[in-house]
Scaffold this motif. Sequence first.
Motif: not given
Length: 229
Positions: A70-80, A117-121, A126-129
Amino acid sequence: MADNIARVFADAIATDPTRPLLTWYDDATGERTELSGATLANWVAKTANLLVDEVAVGPGDVAAVLLPPHWQTAAVLLGCWSAGLTVADTPGDVDVLFAAATRMAEADAWSAGERYVLALDPFALPMRQVPPGFADYVSEVRAHGDHFSPYAKGGPVEAELLARATARAAQWGIGRGDRVLIDTGAYPDPVDWLLAPLTANATTVLCANADPSTLPTRATTERVTHPLP
Protein backbone atom coordinates in the motif's frame (compact mmCIF):
# COMPACT_ATOMS: atom_id res chain seq x y z
CA MET A 1 25.94 -0.61 -4.36
CA ALA A 2 24.41 1.59 -1.63
CA ASP A 3 23.78 -0.06 1.74
CA ASN A 4 21.38 2.64 2.90
CA ILE A 5 17.73 2.52 1.82
CA ALA A 6 17.19 6.18 2.69
CA ARG A 7 19.97 7.13 0.24
CA VAL A 8 18.44 4.96 -2.48
CA PHE A 9 15.08 6.66 -1.92
CA ALA A 10 16.66 10.13 -1.97
CA ASP A 11 18.48 9.32 -5.21
CA ALA A 12 15.24 8.05 -6.79
CA ILE A 13 13.49 11.39 -6.27
CA ALA A 14 16.43 13.75 -6.72
CA THR A 15 16.20 14.16 -10.50
CA ASP A 16 12.55 15.22 -10.50
CA PRO A 17 10.72 15.26 -7.15
CA THR A 18 7.47 16.18 -8.93
CA ARG A 19 7.23 13.08 -11.13
CA PRO A 20 4.70 10.42 -10.07
CA LEU A 21 6.83 7.99 -8.05
CA LEU A 22 4.13 5.64 -6.78
CA THR A 23 0.61 5.38 -8.18
CA TRP A 24 -1.73 3.21 -6.13
CA TYR A 25 -4.84 1.41 -7.40
CA ASP A 26 -7.28 -0.76 -5.47
CA ASP A 27 -9.69 -2.38 -7.88
CA ALA A 28 -11.91 -3.55 -4.99
CA THR A 29 -12.67 0.03 -3.94
CA GLY A 30 -11.94 2.01 -7.11
CA GLU A 31 -9.29 4.04 -5.30
CA ARG A 32 -6.48 5.71 -7.19
CA THR A 33 -3.84 7.69 -5.30
CA GLU A 34 -0.82 9.22 -6.99
CA LEU A 35 2.20 10.31 -5.00
CA SER A 36 5.06 12.34 -6.38
CA GLY A 37 8.49 11.75 -4.96
CA ALA A 38 8.14 14.95 -2.94
CA THR A 39 4.79 13.90 -1.48
CA LEU A 40 5.99 10.44 -0.51
CA ALA A 41 9.14 11.99 0.97
CA ASN A 42 6.91 14.21 3.10
CA TRP A 43 5.07 11.19 4.50
CA VAL A 44 8.37 9.38 5.06
CA ALA A 45 9.82 12.36 6.95
CA LYS A 46 6.70 12.66 9.12
CA THR A 47 6.91 8.94 9.93
CA ALA A 48 10.60 9.15 10.83
CA ASN A 49 9.96 12.19 13.03
CA LEU A 50 7.09 10.36 14.72
CA LEU A 51 9.45 7.50 15.52
CA VAL A 52 12.30 9.65 16.78
CA ASP A 53 10.37 12.41 18.58
CA GLU A 54 7.33 10.55 19.91
CA VAL A 55 8.40 6.91 20.24
CA ALA A 56 12.04 7.82 21.05
CA VAL A 57 13.55 5.07 18.91
CA GLY A 58 16.49 5.06 16.53
CA PRO A 59 19.40 2.97 15.27
CA GLY A 60 19.47 -0.44 16.92
CA ASP A 61 15.74 -0.47 17.63
CA VAL A 62 13.25 -2.77 15.93
CA ALA A 63 9.86 -2.26 14.26
CA ALA A 64 7.17 -4.69 13.21
CA VAL A 65 5.21 -3.75 10.09
CA LEU A 66 2.08 -5.88 9.68
CA LEU A 67 0.78 -4.13 6.59
CA PRO A 68 -0.09 -5.21 3.05
CA PRO A 69 1.40 -3.54 -0.03
CA HIS A 70 0.00 0.00 0.00
CA TRP A 71 1.26 3.54 -0.45
CA GLN A 72 0.97 4.13 3.30
CA THR A 73 3.00 0.97 3.89
CA ALA A 74 5.71 2.46 1.69
CA ALA A 75 5.73 5.56 3.93
CA VAL A 76 5.93 3.47 7.10
CA LEU A 77 8.72 1.21 5.85
CA LEU A 78 10.80 4.03 4.41
CA GLY A 79 10.23 6.05 7.57
CA CYS A 80 11.46 3.17 9.73
CA TRP A 81 14.57 2.71 7.60
CA SER A 82 15.24 6.46 7.56
CA ALA A 83 15.17 6.46 11.36
CA GLY A 84 17.67 3.60 11.42
CA LEU A 85 15.26 0.92 12.60
CA THR A 86 15.40 -2.72 11.64
CA VAL A 87 12.10 -4.17 10.40
CA ALA A 88 11.52 -7.59 11.93
CA ASP A 89 9.83 -10.41 10.03
CA THR A 90 9.15 -12.92 12.81
CA PRO A 91 6.98 -12.37 15.93
CA GLY A 92 8.79 -11.30 19.07
CA ASP A 93 9.70 -8.25 21.12
CA VAL A 94 9.88 -4.98 19.16
CA ASP A 95 10.05 -1.32 20.05
CA VAL A 96 7.19 -0.19 17.83
CA LEU A 97 4.51 -1.93 15.81
CA PHE A 98 2.42 -0.79 12.84
CA ALA A 99 -0.56 -2.97 11.96
CA ALA A 100 -3.45 -2.85 9.55
CA ALA A 101 -6.87 -2.71 11.18
CA THR A 102 -7.60 -6.09 9.59
CA ARG A 103 -4.60 -7.71 11.33
CA MET A 104 -5.31 -6.99 14.99
CA ALA A 105 -5.31 -10.67 15.94
CA GLU A 106 -1.90 -11.14 14.34
CA ALA A 107 -0.55 -8.14 16.23
CA ASP A 108 -1.22 -9.97 19.50
CA ALA A 109 1.73 -12.25 18.74
CA TRP A 110 4.12 -9.29 19.09
CA SER A 111 5.21 -7.48 22.22
CA ALA A 112 5.67 -3.80 21.38
CA GLY A 113 6.38 -0.65 23.31
CA GLU A 114 4.19 1.50 21.05
CA ARG A 115 1.45 0.36 18.66
CA TYR A 116 -0.06 2.16 15.68
CA VAL A 117 -3.01 1.03 13.61
CA LEU A 118 -3.68 1.92 9.97
CA ALA A 119 -7.13 1.75 8.42
CA LEU A 120 -5.61 2.21 4.93
CA ASP A 121 -8.70 4.14 3.90
CA PRO A 122 -8.83 6.25 0.74
CA PHE A 123 -7.50 9.79 1.19
CA ALA A 124 -5.73 8.69 4.40
CA LEU A 125 -8.79 9.38 6.52
CA PRO A 126 -8.36 8.99 10.29
CA MET A 127 -10.08 6.11 12.06
CA ARG A 128 -13.39 6.78 13.79
CA GLN A 129 -12.86 4.01 16.34
CA VAL A 130 -9.30 3.17 17.35
CA PRO A 131 -8.73 -0.27 18.88
CA PRO A 132 -7.70 -0.23 22.56
CA GLY A 133 -3.95 -0.17 23.04
CA PHE A 134 -3.29 1.45 19.65
CA ALA A 135 -2.87 4.96 18.31
CA ASP A 136 -4.15 5.96 14.87
CA TYR A 137 -1.11 6.35 12.64
CA VAL A 138 -2.74 8.85 10.27
CA SER A 139 -3.89 11.14 13.09
CA GLU A 140 -0.56 11.00 14.90
CA VAL A 141 1.80 11.32 11.95
CA ARG A 142 0.25 14.50 10.57
CA ALA A 143 1.47 16.49 13.59
CA HIS A 144 5.13 15.82 12.85
CA GLY A 145 7.67 17.69 10.79
CA ASP A 146 7.94 17.59 7.01
CA HIS A 147 11.73 17.19 6.92
CA PHE A 148 14.04 14.56 8.36
CA SER A 149 17.76 13.93 7.94
CA PRO A 150 18.18 10.14 7.68
CA TYR A 151 20.87 8.44 9.67
CA ALA A 152 24.05 8.01 7.67
CA LYS A 153 24.35 4.28 8.25
CA GLY A 154 21.56 1.85 7.46
CA GLY A 155 20.33 -0.91 9.73
CA PRO A 156 22.24 -4.20 9.78
CA VAL A 157 19.98 -5.92 7.27
CA GLU A 158 19.52 -3.04 4.82
CA ALA A 159 22.47 -4.04 2.62
CA GLU A 160 20.98 -7.52 2.29
CA LEU A 161 17.56 -6.12 1.38
CA LEU A 162 19.06 -3.82 -1.22
CA ALA A 163 21.15 -6.63 -2.69
CA ARG A 164 18.00 -8.72 -3.10
CA ALA A 165 16.12 -5.78 -4.59
CA THR A 166 18.91 -4.99 -7.04
CA ALA A 167 19.00 -8.62 -8.14
CA ARG A 168 15.24 -8.63 -8.68
CA ALA A 169 15.37 -5.44 -10.73
CA ALA A 170 18.11 -6.97 -12.89
CA GLN A 171 16.17 -10.23 -13.22
CA TRP A 172 13.13 -8.36 -14.49
CA GLY A 173 15.13 -5.96 -16.64
CA ILE A 174 13.90 -2.84 -14.83
CA GLY A 175 15.97 0.17 -15.82
CA ARG A 176 16.30 3.83 -14.95
CA GLY A 177 13.17 5.77 -15.90
CA ASP A 178 10.97 2.70 -16.35
CA ARG A 179 7.39 2.79 -15.13
CA VAL A 180 6.62 -0.59 -13.61
CA LEU A 181 3.15 -2.15 -13.25
CA ILE A 182 2.97 -4.48 -10.23
CA ASP A 183 0.11 -6.74 -9.13
CA THR A 184 0.44 -6.83 -5.34
CA GLY A 185 -1.25 -10.22 -5.22
CA ALA A 186 1.62 -11.68 -7.20
CA TYR A 187 4.37 -9.64 -5.53
CA PRO A 188 3.51 -8.95 -1.85
CA ASP A 189 7.15 -8.73 -0.69
CA PRO A 190 8.30 -5.09 -0.25
CA VAL A 191 11.65 -6.10 -1.72
CA ASP A 192 9.72 -6.61 -4.97
CA TRP A 193 7.00 -3.97 -4.98
CA LEU A 194 8.91 -1.16 -3.24
CA LEU A 195 12.67 -1.59 -3.19
CA ALA A 196 13.37 -3.19 -6.58
CA PRO A 197 11.92 -0.24 -8.55
CA LEU A 198 13.64 2.26 -6.24
CA THR A 199 17.06 0.67 -6.70
CA ALA A 200 16.59 0.96 -10.48
CA ASN A 201 15.36 4.57 -10.22
CA ALA A 202 12.03 3.50 -11.72
CA THR A 203 8.48 4.53 -10.82
CA THR A 204 5.68 2.20 -9.83
CA VAL A 205 2.02 1.62 -10.60
CA LEU A 206 0.90 -0.60 -7.75
CA CYS A 207 -2.36 -2.53 -8.15
CA ALA A 208 -4.20 -4.27 -5.32
CA ASN A 209 -7.09 -6.69 -5.92
CA ALA A 210 -6.18 -6.33 -9.56
CA ASP A 211 -8.88 -6.92 -12.14
CA PRO A 212 -7.00 -8.53 -15.05
CA SER A 213 -9.42 -7.01 -17.55
CA THR A 214 -8.41 -3.47 -16.53
CA LEU A 215 -4.65 -3.91 -16.59
CA PRO A 216 -3.99 -3.47 -20.35
CA THR A 217 -5.88 -0.16 -20.43
CA ARG A 218 -4.26 0.95 -17.19
CA ALA A 219 -0.82 0.16 -18.55
CA THR A 220 -1.54 2.43 -21.52
CA THR A 221 -3.08 5.22 -19.43
CA GLU A 222 -0.23 5.20 -16.92
CA ARG A 223 2.43 4.95 -19.65
CA VAL A 224 3.78 1.74 -18.21
CA THR A 225 7.01 0.57 -19.83
CA HIS A 226 7.53 -2.57 -17.80
CA PRO A 227 4.64 -4.72 -16.48
CA LEU A 228 5.96 -7.46 -14.22
CA PRO A 229 5.18 -11.01 -15.44
